[in-house]
Scaffold this motif. Structure first.
Motif, PDB file in Angstrom:
ATOM      1  N   MET A   8       0.851  -1.185   0.000  1.00 32.38           N
ATOM      2  CA  MET A   8       0.000   0.000   0.000  1.00 32.38           C
ATOM      3  C   MET A   8       0.890   1.241   0.000  1.00 32.38           C
ATOM      4  N   PRO A   9       0.612   2.211  -0.866  1.00 32.88           N
ATOM      5  CA  PRO A   9       1.406   3.449  -0.863  1.00 32.88           C
ATOM      6  C   PRO A   9       1.363   4.126   0.507  1.00 32.88           C
ATOM      7  N   TYR A  10       2.532   4.432   1.004  1.00 36.22           N
ATOM      8  CA  TYR A  10       2.641   5.042   2.338  1.00 36.22           C
ATOM      9  C   TYR A  10       1.866   6.344   2.408  1.00 36.22           C
ATOM     10  N   GLU A  11       1.725   7.030   1.270  1.00 39.32           N
ATOM     11  CA  GLU A  11       1.109   8.356   1.257  1.00 39.32           C
ATOM     12  C   GLU A  11      -0.417   8.304   1.355  1.00 39.32           C
ATOM     13  N   LEU A  12      -1.022   7.146   1.148  1.00 42.59           N
ATOM     14  CA  LEU A  12      -2.482   7.048   1.236  1.00 42.59           C
ATOM     15  C   LEU A  12      -2.944   7.289   2.674  1.00 42.59           C
ATOM     16  N   PRO A  13      -4.090   7.995   2.854  1.00 40.83           N
ATOM     17  CA  PRO A  13      -4.611   8.229   4.217  1.00 40.83           C
ATOM     18  C   PRO A  13      -5.141   6.922   4.818  1.00 40.83           C
ATOM     19  N   LEU A  14      -4.404   6.385   5.740  1.00 39.86           N
ATOM     20  CA  LEU A  14      -4.771   5.098   6.336  1.00 39.86           C
ATOM     21  C   LEU A  14      -6.113   5.163   7.050  1.00 39.86           C
ATOM     22  N   VAL A  15      -6.423   6.298   7.662  1.00 39.49           N
ATOM     23  CA  VAL A  15      -7.659   6.420   8.434  1.00 39.49           C
ATOM     24  C   VAL A  15      -8.880   6.208   7.538  1.00 39.49           C
ATOM     25  N   GLU A  16      -8.808   6.660   6.290  1.00 45.12           N
ATOM     26  CA  GLU A  16      -9.948   6.495   5.381  1.00 45.12           C
ATOM     27  C   GLU A  16     -10.151   5.029   5.008  1.00 45.12           C
ATOM     28  N   ILE A  17      -9.048   4.329   4.813  1.00 43.37           N
ATOM     29  CA  ILE A  17      -9.144   2.909   4.475  1.00 43.37           C
ATOM     30  C   ILE A  17      -9.709   2.124   5.654  1.00 43.37           C
ATOM     31  N   ILE A  18      -9.215   2.414   6.862  1.00 43.22           N
ATOM     32  CA  ILE A  18      -9.713   1.744   8.069  1.00 43.22           C
ATOM     33  C   ILE A  18     -11.207   2.007   8.243  1.00 43.22           C
ATOM     34  N   GLU A  19     -11.613   3.246   7.998  1.00 47.44           N
ATOM     35  CA  GLU A  19     -13.035   3.605   8.152  1.00 47.44           C
ATOM     36  C   GLU A  19     -13.904   2.838   7.164  1.00 47.44           C
TER      37      GLU A  19
END
Length: 398
Positions: free
Chosen positions: A105-116
């Motif tokens: 997964m690209p490090y730059e992606l907002p992880l919080v959005e994926i988790i949500e």
């Protein structure tokens, strides 16, 4: 892994462990440590940033190994866009070996959005399961079924509840084998286990386009299946059984199938038949048996007085049972095999792994103990029936 359908997952790359894509995700988990054994319970989709944790290649390797031993659903490794090497071939090879889905997964992606998004998907799935429970309970209501109301509610989740349906009961006979020997078998733990089995079944059905309602019973999952042909139902249940065996530790699966009915108010009858069929499952049926194939067992199930059946067995086989108990012998087993093989001495001796002369001695002893002449067809038929009833009692009342 239904999460593959989510929009945000299109930005992740599946790099290894493709053989494990049928794993069920229970929840997302972001690790903040280089070891996870104490913090996970199984079914997690783990996100790990080797950059933030400053993990070495060896530590990532160990994390992947722990993920496998703790039965995680998959691992997502965050990788910087400028990192041309990405995930090492050694990690990918290990993921393939474990059939553990491994994503980059690209490090730059907002992880919080994926988790949500993952959490929202899991919540929607749980709501769907709750809806299935309520609908199944309406069908099995002892006070009768409001068919119009059930059909109308079913359309909410695109279930077509018109036409013929049958009930299948998937019974897990040795759930204890899936827990460590040093852990106490709690009801809550067993229910979580069965819910995981049910989630896997729902995943299989969605992937195949099967419209199947389900609920968890006591040590079983109960399914409402559309009935087109017996072959279609058998193929469906065989695939479900294969995937359960693949994904769970040493399950002993017994599947009973009730008769098909056109009217929903008869579904509870199909459930009773499926539960009865489970009791008759043996190795000859490959773990799946249809109620309509139970033969004489169908009649025996309708006999409400157990004492009548026990007295019948005692009347015909009581002397053999007593002799076996007092002398630690196996004459009843010998008689059962002998009659099953139509009194063929060679085949009976082979099945019992004894010499033919030993078998002849046992048959003479049986005739001596019982006073029966097994050359008479009537005597043989009577004993066959009594053995069938004895087997039925052992299965039904074990």
């Amino acid at each position: 892994m239904d999460l593959m359908e989510l929009q945000t997952f299109q930005q992740l790359s599946l790099v290894g462990g493709m053989g494990g894509l049928d794993r069920i995700v229970r929840c997302p988990y972001v690790t903040l440590t280089n070891s996870i054994a104490k913090w996970v319970r199984g079914g997690e989709l783990m996100f790990v940033s080797g950059i933030d944790l400053r993990c070495s290649e060896e530590e990532l390797y160990n994390l992947l190994h722990e993920s496998y031993t703790k039965n995680l659903a998959g691992v997502v490794i965050l990788v910087r866009a400028e990192d041309t090497d990405g995930i090492s071939p050694q990690l990918i090879e290990l993921a393939n070996q474990f059939c553990l889905p491994l994503f980059s997964m690209p490090y730059e992606l907002p992880l919080v959005e994926i988790i949500e998004e993952i959490n929202n998907f899991i919540i929607q799935t749980k709501l769907k399961e709750q809806f299935d429970n309520e609908l199944m309970l309406m069908l099995f209501d002892s006070n009768g079924v409001d068919t119009d109301a059930v059909i109308a509610r079913g359309t909410y989740y695109h279930y077509n509840l018109t036409g013929s349906h049958c009930v299948a009961v998937i019974s897990m006979q040795n759930i204890q084998a899936s827990f460590r020997t040093d852990e106490f078998m709690l009801v809550e733990k067993a229910m979580k286990y069965m819910e995981s089995v049910r989630s896997l079944i729902a995943f299989i059905c969605r992937n195949n386009g099967w419209q199947v309602l389900s609920m968890v019973g006591s040590g079983s999952v109960i399914l409402l299946l559309p009935f087109a042909t017996r072959q279609a139902v058998t193929a469906m249940l065989s695939e479900i059984k294969k995937q359960i065996v693949k994904n769970f530790d040493s399950p002993c699966i017994q599947i009973g199938v009730g008769q098909e009915y056109e009217h929903l108010n008869e579904v509870k009858r199909s459930r009773l038949e499926a539960e009865r069929a489970v009791l008759a499952v043996d190795e000859q049926h490959d773990g799946i048996v249809f109620y309509q194939d139970l033969g004489m067992y169908k009649v025996l199930f309708e006999v409400g007085n157990e004492a009548v059946l026990q007295n019948y067995v005692e009347e015909i086989l009581g002397k053999v049972l007593t002799y076996d108990k007092e002398n630690h012998t196996h004459l009843l087993e010998t008689l059962a095999v002998y009659l099953t093989e139509n009194c063929n001495l060679v085949r009976t001796a082979e099945r019992l792994y004894i010499h033919r002369n030993s078998l002849v001695y046992r048959i003479r002893k049986l005739e001596e103990v019982t006073g029966y002449d097994f050359s008479l067809a009537g005597i043989r038929d009577c004993c066959r029936q009594a053995i069938l009833v004895a087997n039925f009692l052992n299965k039904k009342f074990r």
